[in-house]
Design a protein around this motif. Sequence first.
Motif, PDB file in Angstrom:
ATOM      1  N   ILE A  10      23.340 -55.199   0.134  1.00 17.35           N
ATOM      2  CA  ILE A  10      23.726 -53.802   0.334  1.00 17.35           C
ATOM      3  C   ILE A  10      22.595 -52.885  -0.092  1.00 17.35           C
ATOM      4  CG2 ILE A  10      26.222 -54.098   0.135  1.00 17.35           C
ATOM      5  CD1 ILE A  10      25.948 -53.366  -2.820  1.00 17.35           C
ATOM      6  N   ASP A  11      22.713 -51.627   0.302  1.00 12.12           N
ATOM      7  CA  ASP A  11      21.731 -50.601  -0.044  1.00 12.12           C
ATOM      8  C   ASP A  11      22.101 -49.996  -1.402  1.00 12.12           C
ATOM      9  OD1 ASP A  11      20.783 -47.466   0.422  1.00 12.12           O
ATOM     10  OD2 ASP A  11      19.475 -48.960   1.336  1.00 12.12           O
ATOM     11  N   PRO A  12      21.109 -49.552  -2.197  1.00 13.79           N
ATOM     12  CA  PRO A  12      21.430 -48.931  -3.491  1.00 13.79           C
ATOM     13  C   PRO A  12      22.308 -47.680  -3.375  1.00 13.79           C
ATOM     14  CG  PRO A  12      19.125 -49.539  -3.424  1.00 13.79           C
ATOM     15  CD  PRO A  12      19.674 -49.764  -2.042  1.00 13.79           C
ATOM     16  N   SER A  13      22.320 -47.060  -2.190  1.00 11.58           N
ATOM     17  CA  SER A  13      23.153 -45.873  -2.008  1.00 11.58           C
ATOM     18  C   SER A  13      24.598 -46.219  -1.643  1.00 11.58           C
ATOM     19  CB  SER A  13      22.548 -44.969  -0.928  1.00 11.58           C
ATOM     20  OG  SER A  13      22.496 -45.673   0.304  1.00 11.58           O
ATOM     21  N   THR A  15      28.482 -47.052  -1.756  1.00 12.27           N
ATOM     22  CA  THR A  15      29.544 -46.549  -2.630  1.00 12.27           C
ATOM     23  C   THR A  15      30.081 -47.689  -3.482  1.00 12.27           C
ATOM     24  OG1 THR A  15      31.291 -47.030  -1.037  1.00 12.27           O
ATOM     25  CG2 THR A  15      30.228 -44.863  -0.870  1.00 12.27           C
ATOM     26  N   ASP A  16      30.839 -47.345  -4.522  1.00 14.53           N
ATOM     27  CA  ASP A  16      31.440 -48.370  -5.370  1.00 14.53           C
ATOM     28  C   ASP A  16      32.342 -49.298  -4.562  1.00 14.53           C
ATOM     29  OD1 ASP A  16      30.133 -47.309  -7.524  1.00 14.53           O
ATOM     30  OD2 ASP A  16      31.861 -46.249  -8.327  1.00 14.53           O
ATOM     31  N   GLU A  17      33.054 -48.725  -3.597  1.00 17.30           N
ATOM     32  CA  GLU A  17      33.958 -49.525  -2.765  1.00 17.30           C
ATOM     33  C   GLU A  17      33.174 -50.506  -1.899  1.00 17.30           C
ATOM     34  OE1 GLU A  17      37.198 -51.209  -2.134  1.00 17.30           O
ATOM     35  OE2 GLU A  17      37.204 -49.445  -3.442  1.00 17.30           O
ATOM     36  N   GLU A  18      32.016 -50.072  -1.382  1.00 17.01           N
ATOM     37  CA  GLU A  18      31.169 -50.958  -0.564  1.00 17.01           C
ATOM     38  C   GLU A  18      30.589 -52.089  -1.410  1.00 17.01           C
ATOM     39  OE1 GLU A  18      29.547 -47.866   2.875  1.00 17.01           O
ATOM     40  OE2 GLU A  18      28.582 -47.877   0.893  1.00 17.01           O
ATOM     41  N   VAL A  19      30.262 -51.772  -2.662  1.00 14.18           N
ATOM     42  CA  VAL A  19      29.754 -52.800  -3.575  1.00 14.18           C
ATOM     43  C   VAL A  19      30.831 -53.858  -3.797  1.00 14.18           C
ATOM     44  CG1 VAL A  19      28.979 -53.267  -5.939  1.00 14.18           C
ATOM     45  CG2 VAL A  19      28.123 -51.251  -4.741  1.00 14.18           C
ATOM     46  N   LYS A  20      32.054 -53.410  -4.086  1.00 16.17           N
ATOM     47  CA  LYS A  20      33.166 -54.350  -4.320  1.00 16.17           C
ATOM     48  C   LYS A  20      33.443 -55.203  -3.083  1.00 16.17           C
ATOM     49  CE  LYS A  20      35.514 -51.558  -7.763  1.00 16.17           C
ATOM     50  NZ  LYS A  20      36.571 -50.596  -8.012  1.00 16.17           N
ATOM     51  N   LYS A  21      33.410 -54.564  -1.919  1.00 18.28           N
ATOM     52  CA  LYS A  21      33.688 -55.283  -0.669  1.00 18.28           C
ATOM     53  C   LYS A  21      32.640 -56.379  -0.440  1.00 18.28           C
ATOM     54  CE  LYS A  21      34.289 -54.636   4.268  1.00 18.28           C
ATOM     55  NZ  LYS A  21      34.084 -53.754   5.408  1.00 18.28           N
ATOM     56  N   ALA A  22      31.363 -56.038  -0.629  1.00 23.19           N
ATOM     57  CA  ALA A  22      30.287 -57.023  -0.446  1.00 23.19           C
ATOM     58  C   ALA A  22      30.440 -58.167  -1.439  1.00 23.19           C
ATOM     59  CB  ALA A  22      28.927 -56.341  -0.614  1.00 23.19           C
ATOM     60  N   TYR A  23      30.786 -57.837  -2.676  1.00 19.71           N
ATOM     61  CA  TYR A  23      30.967 -58.861  -3.702  1.00 19.71           C
ATOM     62  C   TYR A  23      32.111 -59.807  -3.318  1.00 19.71           C
ATOM     63  CZ  TYR A  23      32.537 -61.082  -7.985  1.00 19.71           C
ATOM     64  OH  TYR A  23      32.952 -61.999  -8.902  1.00 19.71           O
ATOM     65  N   ARG A  24      33.250 -59.234  -2.923  1.00 20.53           N
ATOM     66  CA  ARG A  24      34.409 -60.060  -2.565  1.00 20.53           C
ATOM     67  C   ARG A  24      34.092 -61.015  -1.415  1.00 20.53           C
ATOM     68  NH1 ARG A  24      37.576 -55.159  -2.207  1.00 20.53           N
ATOM     69  NH2 ARG A  24      38.082 -54.549  -4.317  1.00 20.53           N
ATOM     70  N   GLU A  25      33.387 -60.505  -0.391  1.00 15.65           N
ATOM     71  CA  GLU A  25      33.068 -61.338   0.770  1.00 15.65           C
ATOM     72  C   GLU A  25      32.162 -62.515   0.379  1.00 15.65           C
ATOM     73  OE1 GLU A  25      31.472 -58.690   3.721  1.00 15.65           O
ATOM     74  OE2 GLU A  25      33.428 -57.783   4.129  1.00 15.65           O
ATOM     75  N   GLU A  61      24.923 -50.661 -14.568  1.00 12.05           N
ATOM     76  CA  GLU A  61      24.061 -49.527 -14.208  1.00 12.05           C
ATOM     77  C   GLU A  61      24.902 -48.301 -13.872  1.00 12.05           C
ATOM     78  OE1 GLU A  61      22.061 -48.698 -10.097  1.00 12.05           O
ATOM     79  OE2 GLU A  61      20.751 -50.064 -11.204  1.00 12.05           O
ATOM     80  N   ARG A  62      25.943 -48.512 -13.100  1.00 13.05           N
ATOM     81  CA  ARG A  62      26.776 -47.374 -12.684  1.00 13.05           C
ATOM     82  C   ARG A  62      27.669 -46.870 -13.811  1.00 13.05           C
ATOM     83  NH1 ARG A  62      27.911 -47.772  -6.241  1.00 13.05           N
ATOM     84  NH2 ARG A  62      25.729 -48.127  -5.702  1.00 13.05           N
ATOM     85  N   ASP A  63      28.148 -47.761 -14.655  1.00  9.83           N
ATOM     86  CA  ASP A  63      28.946 -47.329 -15.812  1.00  9.83           C
ATOM     87  C   ASP A  63      28.099 -46.496 -16.759  1.00  9.83           C
ATOM     88  OD1 ASP A  63      31.163 -48.623 -14.845  1.00  9.83           O
ATOM     89  OD2 ASP A  63      30.975 -50.365 -16.172  1.00  9.83           O
ATOM     90  N   LYS A  64      26.862 -46.938 -16.958  1.00  9.78           N
ATOM     91  CA  LYS A  64      25.941 -46.210 -17.844  1.00  9.78           C
ATOM     92  C   LYS A  64      25.686 -44.814 -17.284  1.00  9.78           C
ATOM     93  CE  LYS A  64      21.364 -46.627 -19.909  1.00  9.78           C
ATOM     94  NZ  LYS A  64      20.137 -47.409 -19.953  1.00  9.78           N
ATOM     95  N   ALA A  65      25.497 -44.751 -15.982  1.00  8.63           N
ATOM     96  CA  ALA A  65      25.248 -43.464 -15.341  1.00  8.63           C
ATOM     97  C   ALA A  65      26.455 -42.540 -15.475  1.00  8.63           C
ATOM     98  CB  ALA A  65      24.921 -43.674 -13.867  1.00  8.63           C
ATOM     99  N   GLY A  74      26.655 -35.738  -4.954  1.00  8.13           N
ATOM    100  CA  GLY A  74      25.953 -36.724  -4.151  1.00  8.13           C
ATOM    101  C   GLY A  74      24.694 -37.245  -4.804  1.00  8.13           C
ATOM    102  N   SER A  75      24.331 -36.728  -5.966  1.00  7.18           N
ATOM    103  CA  SER A  75      23.068 -37.121  -6.595  1.00  7.18           C
ATOM    104  C   SER A  75      23.143 -38.480  -7.260  1.00  7.18           C
ATOM    105  CB  SER A  75      22.677 -36.102  -7.664  1.00  7.18           C
ATOM    106  OG  SER A  75      22.554 -34.846  -7.089  1.00  7.18           O
ATOM    107  N   TYR A  76      24.359 -38.986  -7.502  1.00  4.09           N
ATOM    108  CA  TYR A  76      24.497 -40.236  -8.259  1.00  4.09           C
ATOM    109  C   TYR A  76      23.642 -41.347  -7.680  1.00  4.09           C
ATOM    110  CZ  TYR A  76      26.101 -44.689  -9.749  1.00  4.09           C
ATOM    111  OH  TYR A  76      26.120 -45.963 -10.199  1.00  4.09           O
ATOM    112  N   SER A  77      23.830 -41.647  -6.395  1.00  2.00           N
ATOM    113  CA  SER A  77      23.135 -42.793  -5.827  1.00  2.00           C
ATOM    114  C   SER A  77      21.632 -42.565  -5.791  1.00  2.00           C
ATOM    115  CB  SER A  77      23.672 -43.121  -4.430  1.00  2.00           C
ATOM    116  OG  SER A  77      23.482 -42.017  -3.576  1.00  2.00           O
ATOM    117  N   ALA A  78      21.196 -41.315  -5.590  1.00  5.87           N
ATOM    118  CA  ALA A  78      19.761 -41.027  -5.571  1.00  5.87           C
ATOM    119  C   ALA A  78      19.151 -41.307  -6.946  1.00  5.87           C
ATOM    120  CB  ALA A  78      19.519 -39.580  -5.161  1.00  5.87           C
ATOM    121  N   PHE A  79      19.805 -40.828  -8.010  1.00  8.68           N
ATOM    122  CA  PHE A  79      19.261 -41.048  -9.349  1.00  8.68           C
ATOM    123  C   PHE A  79      19.343 -42.518  -9.744  1.00  8.68           C
ATOM    124  CE2 PHE A  79      20.182 -36.416 -10.136  1.00  8.68           C
ATOM    125  CZ  PHE A  79      18.851 -36.046 -10.179  1.00  8.68           C
ATOM    126  N   ALA A  80      20.395 -43.202  -9.355  1.00 13.97           N
ATOM    127  CA  ALA A  80      20.527 -44.625  -9.674  1.00 13.97           C
ATOM    128  C   ALA A  80      19.406 -45.410  -8.998  1.00 13.97           C
ATOM    129  CB  ALA A  80      21.888 -45.146  -9.221  1.00 13.97           C
TER     130      ALA A  80
END
Length: 198
Positions: A10-13, A15-25, A61-65, A74-80
Amino acid sequence: MTNPYTVLGIDPSATDEEVKKAYRELAKKYHPDNYADSPLADLAQEKMKEINEAYDAIQRERDKANSSDSYYGGSYSAFAEIRRYVEMGDFYEAGIRLDAIKQSERNAEWFYLKGRVNESRGFFFEASRCYDTACAMDPQNSEYRSAADRIKNNAQTFDNRRQGGSSAGGCSTCDICSTLICADCCCECMGGDFISCC
């Protein structure tokens, strides 16, 4: 460790839901139970371990942020993503991305990361100014405070050495060379030769 976003595909940008979906698959595909009687069982187990570590790294990383309250809108993913470049040592790319962020979105995290980029380039005064701004915007953030204190301590140590203070016995490279040349001259005056090439 390999880039966790690459491991999950996945791309660093994302969403949290996309991260979970990729992980589950990926977890469903490589779960060791699917390979119980297969010669690929060890490989599947290793892949599953890598997937779990990648997912955990992204979550940390995201919890820390989120806990620093430095990210908003919308800045979250850019700064992460920029933080990830900084942590990988790609300060050039981090600098380009930081400069592209609108003035209105430059928060404490922006100034901290800009300080890291400036420090990597040797622009210590600018780095210190950025760290101080980050601390003023988010005084509770210990990471920002630590960076500001570290660069001030380094500047103080450099100042002391430059003024002949607490460097290693007050002895510089020039002092050592001068001493060797003087010793060689004294030896030659007495018929010896301390340094044969001179």
